[in-house]
Scaffold this motif. Structure first.
Motif, PDB file in Angstrom:
ATOM      1  N   TYR A   1       0.774  -1.228   0.000  1.00 29.40           N
ATOM      2  CA  TYR A   1       0.000   0.000   0.000  1.00 29.40           C
ATOM      3  C   TYR A   1       0.807   1.281   0.000  1.00 29.40           C
ATOM      4  N   PRO A   2       0.177   2.343  -0.582  1.00 31.59           N
ATOM      5  CA  PRO A   2       0.916   3.573  -0.869  1.00 31.59           C
ATOM      6  C   PRO A   2       1.421   4.297   0.373  1.00 31.59           C
ATOM      7  N   LYS A   3       2.494   5.050   0.180  1.00 33.18           N
ATOM      8  CA  LYS A   3       3.030   5.825   1.304  1.00 33.18           C
ATOM      9  C   LYS A   3       2.244   7.132   1.401  1.00 33.18           C
ATOM     10  N   LEU A   4       1.565   7.289   2.521  1.00 33.13           N
ATOM     11  CA  LEU A   4       0.713   8.466   2.692  1.00 33.13           C
ATOM     12  C   LEU A   4       1.448   9.535   3.494  1.00 33.13           C
ATOM     13  N   SER A   5       1.032  10.785   3.307  1.00 38.97           N
ATOM     14  CA  SER A   5       1.715  11.862   4.041  1.00 38.97           C
ATOM     15  C   SER A   5       1.259  11.893   5.501  1.00 38.97           C
ATOM     16  N   GLU A   6       2.158  12.343   6.351  1.00 43.79           N
ATOM     17  CA  GLU A   6       1.873  12.435   7.791  1.00 43.79           C
ATOM     18  C   GLU A   6       0.673  13.338   8.045  1.00 43.79           C
ATOM     19  N   LYS A   7       0.615  14.429   7.295  1.00 50.49           N
ATOM     20  CA  LYS A   7      -0.432  15.430   7.487  1.00 50.49           C
ATOM     21  C   LYS A   7      -1.807  14.830   7.155  1.00 50.49           C
ATOM     22  N   PHE A   8      -1.858  14.064   6.083  1.00 50.99           N
ATOM     23  CA  PHE A   8      -3.116  13.425   5.672  1.00 50.99           C
ATOM     24  C   PHE A   8      -3.593  12.477   6.773  1.00 50.99           C
ATOM     25  N   MET A   9      -2.663  11.674   7.285  1.00 57.43           N
ATOM     26  CA  MET A   9      -3.042  10.698   8.316  1.00 57.43           C
ATOM     27  C   MET A   9      -3.505  11.407   9.589  1.00 57.43           C
ATOM     28  N   MET A  10      -2.795  12.469   9.967  1.00 56.23           N
ATOM     29  CA  MET A  10      -3.177  13.188  11.193  1.00 56.23           C
ATOM     30  C   MET A  10      -4.518  13.898  11.002  1.00 56.23           C
ATOM     31  N   ASP A  11      -4.712  14.499   9.827  1.00 54.96           N
ATOM     32  CA  ASP A  11      -5.994  15.180   9.555  1.00 54.96           C
ATOM     33  C   ASP A  11      -7.161  14.210   9.652  1.00 54.96           C
ATOM     34  N   ARG A  12      -6.944  12.971   9.231  1.00 58.10           N
ATOM     35  CA  ARG A  12      -8.028  11.980   9.296  1.00 58.10           C
ATOM     36  C   ARG A  12      -8.187  11.420  10.714  1.00 58.10           C
ATOM     37  N   CYS A  13      -7.120  11.491  11.482  1.00 60.20           N
ATOM     38  CA  CYS A  13      -7.173  10.951  12.852  1.00 60.20           C
ATOM     39  C   CYS A  13      -7.943  11.880  13.793  1.00 60.20           C
ATOM     40  N   VAL A  14      -7.741  13.195  13.624  1.00 59.94           N
ATOM     41  CA  VAL A  14      -8.298  14.155  14.592  1.00 59.94           C
ATOM     42  C   VAL A  14      -9.667  14.659  14.124  1.00 59.94           C
ATOM     43  N   ARG A  15     -10.672  14.491  14.946  1.00 59.83           N
ATOM     44  CA  ARG A  15     -12.002  15.043  14.624  1.00 59.83           C
ATOM     45  C   ARG A  15     -12.446  15.972  15.753  1.00 59.83           C
ATOM     46  N   ILE A  16     -12.620  17.229  15.416  1.00 62.08           N
ATOM     47  CA  ILE A  16     -13.074  18.202  16.423  1.00 62.08           C
ATOM     48  C   ILE A  16     -14.605  18.190  16.428  1.00 62.08           C
ATOM     49  N   ILE A  17     -15.176  18.052  17.617  1.00 62.23           N
ATOM     50  CA  ILE A  17     -16.638  18.006  17.730  1.00 62.23           C
ATOM     51  C   ILE A  17     -17.122  19.289  18.396  1.00 62.23           C
ATOM     52  N   PRO A  18     -17.906  20.086  17.687  1.00 63.28           N
ATOM     53  CA  PRO A  18     -18.429  21.311  18.301  1.00 63.28           C
ATOM     54  C   PRO A  18     -19.483  20.984  19.356  1.00 63.28           C
ATOM     55  N   ILE A  19     -19.437  21.695  20.464  1.00 64.47           N
ATOM     56  CA  ILE A  19     -20.421  21.448  21.534  1.00 64.47           C
ATOM     57  C   ILE A  19     -21.424  22.612  21.560  1.00 64.47           C
ATOM     58  N   LYS A  20     -22.697  22.272  21.441  1.00 62.72           N
ATOM     59  CA  LYS A  20     -23.743  23.299  21.489  1.00 62.72           C
ATOM     60  C   LYS A  20     -24.903  22.762  22.313  1.00 62.72           C
ATOM     61  N   ASP A  21     -25.631  23.682  22.990  1.00 64.75           N
ATOM     62  CA  ASP A  21     -26.768  23.229  23.813  1.00 64.75           C
ATOM     63  C   ASP A  21     -27.750  22.410  22.997  1.00 64.75           C
ATOM     64  N   LYS A  22     -28.013  22.888  21.765  1.00 66.17           N
ATOM     65  CA  LYS A  22     -28.979  22.211  20.914  1.00 66.17           C
ATOM     66  C   LYS A  22     -28.523  20.779  20.606  1.00 66.17           C
ATOM     67  N   SER A  23     -27.243  20.645  20.310  1.00 63.43           N
ATOM     68  CA  SER A  23     -26.777  19.299  19.943  1.00 63.43           C
ATOM     69  C   SER A  23     -26.710  18.386  21.169  1.00 63.43           C
ATOM     70  N   ILE A  24     -26.483  18.982  22.358  1.00 64.94           N
ATOM     71  CA  ILE A  24     -26.486  18.165  23.576  1.00 64.94           C
ATOM     72  C   ILE A  24     -27.894  17.598  23.789  1.00 64.94           C
ATOM     73  N   ASN A  25     -28.903  18.465  23.673  1.00 65.97           N
ATOM     74  CA  ASN A  25     -30.279  17.988  23.884  1.00 65.97           C
ATOM     75  C   ASN A  25     -30.670  16.926  22.870  1.00 65.97           C
ATOM     76  N   PHE A  26     -30.261  17.124  21.649  1.00 65.08           N
ATOM     77  CA  PHE A  26     -30.579  16.158  20.598  1.00 65.08           C
ATOM     78  C   PHE A  26     -29.939  14.795  20.915  1.00 65.08           C
TER      79      PHE A  26
END
Ligand code: SF4
Ligand code: ZN
Length: 402
Positions: A319-344
Motif C-alpha cells: 500500500y501507498p506511502k501516505l503523508s503524515e499530514k493526511f493521516m493526522m488530519d483523518r485521525c483528529v475530529r473536532i466536535i463542536p459542543i452546542k446546547d442544541k446538539s447536547i439535547n438532541f
C-alpha cells in the motif's frame, strides 16, 4: 420467615455510553450475547483492540506524567511493558488478543503461533499502532491533559415510563473521559512566550483553534477557563454522516452534559475524537478509506495527492506511502459542543435506552433471546462476530449466496 426483597424503586439500570449504548446500536443481538448470562446493562465486553488502545493511551499518559520522558519512546523498552500490563488486565476479564495482530508472548519460546519467528515479542499491527499513537500524539496531547480517566455519571428519567411495565423510573448513564483544559494550555504557553507561538508548535491546538465553533464557544464563555473532552477510538474515521459518524458526535455531546453537572468542572468548549487506526491503517482500513473517497464520503479535504494514491491503489499490491499530514488530519475530529446538539444527543440515547429496556423486559417475560433482541448489523460486524454460527440472520445471508 419471609425474606424482604429490594423494592422496585431501587433497581436503577446503569448504562455505559460506549459499552452499552453504542454496542447495542452496533447489533442488538450481539450486545446481548456479549453480556453472556447476565441481562443488560452489565459489564460490557468490547472488541479487544478498542479496550487495548484506550488502556495503552491512559497508561502512557500516566507514565509521561510521572517521569516526563521525552518522545519518541522506544517500543521494546518503554511501550511493550505497558502493552503486557493491559493484555493481562484484559485477560482477567476474559478478553484475549487476536494472534494475527498482537504477539502475546513476552519471551522467546517453542511456540511460534502466528508470528514470523519464535523470537517473541514481535511488533505486530496492534503494537505498531500503539507505538505510532503514543509517539505522534503524545508529545502534543499529554502536556494538555488536566484530568485523566474521569468517571462521569448522571441520572435521567426512564423514557416512556409505564407503571407495572418499566423496571425503574430512572436510569443512570456513565462514561469515562480524559479532559484537556485552558489551565494546562496556559501552563505550557510560558516557555513558548505566547499562545500564537504555542499553537504553531502543538498540532492539537492548531486543530482546535482552526475550528470556528470552538473559537465562538471560548468567546462566549464568561471566564477564560474551559475544558475539552477527548476520546480515543480504535477504528478508522467513519464515512461522513454514517451511523457511527453521528453516534460518536452524540457520545461526546452526552459526555459534555455529564461533565457540566460535575462539581469543579469548567464549561466544555469542544470535544476531540482520535481515530487511531488512521495513524497506522491496516489493509482493510485502507480499502474502506478508498471506498469513502470514491463515494465522496470523506470530510477531510485538501489532500489530492494522498487521495489519488489511495483511489488508484490496487488492493492486492503494497500500500501507498501516505503523508503524515493526511493521516493526522483523518485521525483528529473536532466536535463542536452546542446546547442544541447536547439535547438532541440526549434524546437519541433515551430512545436507545428505551429499546434496550423493551428487549430486556421482553426476555424477562419469558421470550427467548433471539425473539427479544434484533439481529441486524453490517457485513463487517457480522464477519467479525463470535456468535455468527448460531445467529439466524447471518446464516440466512450465507444461504442466499449461490
Ligand atoms: S452475526 Fe451479525 S447479526 Fe448476528 S449477532 Fe453477530 S453481528 Fe449480530
Ligand atoms: Zn511473537
Amino acid at each position: 420467615m419471609k425474606l424482604s426483597s429490594r423494592s422496585q424503586a431501587f433497581i436503577m439500570p446503569e448504562y455505559n455510553l460506549t459499552g452499552d449504548l453504542l454496542s447495542f446500536l452496533t447489533c442488538n443481538l450481539q450486545y446481548r450475547y456479549q453480556n453472556k448470562a447476565t441481562l443488560p446493562p452489565s459489564k460490557p465486553v468490547q472488541l479487544w483492540f478498542g479496550e487495548f488502545i484506550h488502556g495503552i493511551m491512559e497508561e502512557a499518559y500516566l507514565k509521561y506524567n510521572d517521569a516526563h520522558k521525552s518522545f519518541p519512546w522506544d517500543w521494546k523498552k518503554d511501550i511493550r511493558p505497558l502493552e503486557e500490563l493491559i493484555d493481562k488486565r484484559l485477560q482477567v476479564r476474559g478478553l484475549y488478543p487476536p494472534e494475527k495482530y498482537y504477539c502475546h508472548f513476552t519471551h522467546p519460546n517453542n511456540n511460534q503461533a502466528q508470528c514470523s519467528t519464535n523470537q517473541h515479542p514481535h511488533k505486530l499491527l496492534y503494537s505498531f499502532r500503539a507505538e505510532t499513537a503514543i509517539n505522534k500524539l503524545g508529545p502534543y496531547l499529554f502536556p494538555l491533559i488536566d484530568n485523566a480517566e474521569i468517571l462521569l455519571k448522571g441520572m435521567r428519567t426512564m423514557p416512556n415510563y409505564k407503571d407495572g411495565y418499566s423496571r425503574s423510573n430512572y436510569y443512570s448513564i456513565n462514561g469515562v473521559i480524559d479532559v484537556l483544559s485552558s489551565i494546562k494550555i496556559e501552563e505550557n504557553i510560558k516557555p513558548q512566550k505566547s499562545l500564537d507561538e504555542y499553537k504553531q508548535k502543538n498540532i492539537i491546538l492548531e486543530y482546535l483553534f482552526k475550528d470556528e465553533d470552538f473559537q465562538n464557544n471560548i468567546k462566549k464563555i464568561s471566564s477564560d477557563k474551559y475544558e475539552i473532552i477527548i476520546d480515543y477510538k480504535g477504528m478508522k474515521r467513519p464515512p461522513l454522516n454514517s451511523k457511527n459518524w453521528l453516534r460518536h458526535n452524540w457520545q461526546i455531546q452526552t459526555y459534555a452534559w455529564l461533565r457540566s453537572m460535575q462539581e469543579g468542572s469548567k464549561p466544555v468548549a469542544a470535544g476531540i475524537i482520535f481515530y487511531l487506526n488512521e495513524l497506522a491503517p491496516s489493509n482493510e482500513d485502507l480499502q474502506l478509506i478508498q471506498e469513502d473517497l470514491k463515494n465522496n464520503l470523506s470530510d477531510v479535504s485538501g489532500h489530492s495527492r494522498d487521495e489519488n494514491l489511495i483511489k488508484q491503489w490496487d488492493v492486492s499490491k503494497k500500500y501507498p506511502k501516505l503523508s503524515e499530514k493526511f493521516m493526522m488530519d483523518r485521525c483528529v475530529r473536532i466536535i463542536p459542543i452546542k446546547d442544541k446538539s447536547i439535547n438532541f444527543a440526549l434524546e437519541k440515547f433515551d430512545e436507545v435506552v428505551e429499546d434496550i429496556e423493551n428487549s430486556t423486559i421482553c426476555e424477562l417475560a419469558g421470550k427467548n433471546i433471539k425473539q427479544s433482541w434484533k439481529a441486524d448489523a453490517d457485513e463487517r460486524t457480522c464477519n467479525a462476530c463470535d456468535f455468527k454460527t448460531f445467529c439466524d440472520k447471518h446464516k440466512l445471508e450465507e444461504m442466499t449466496i449461490p
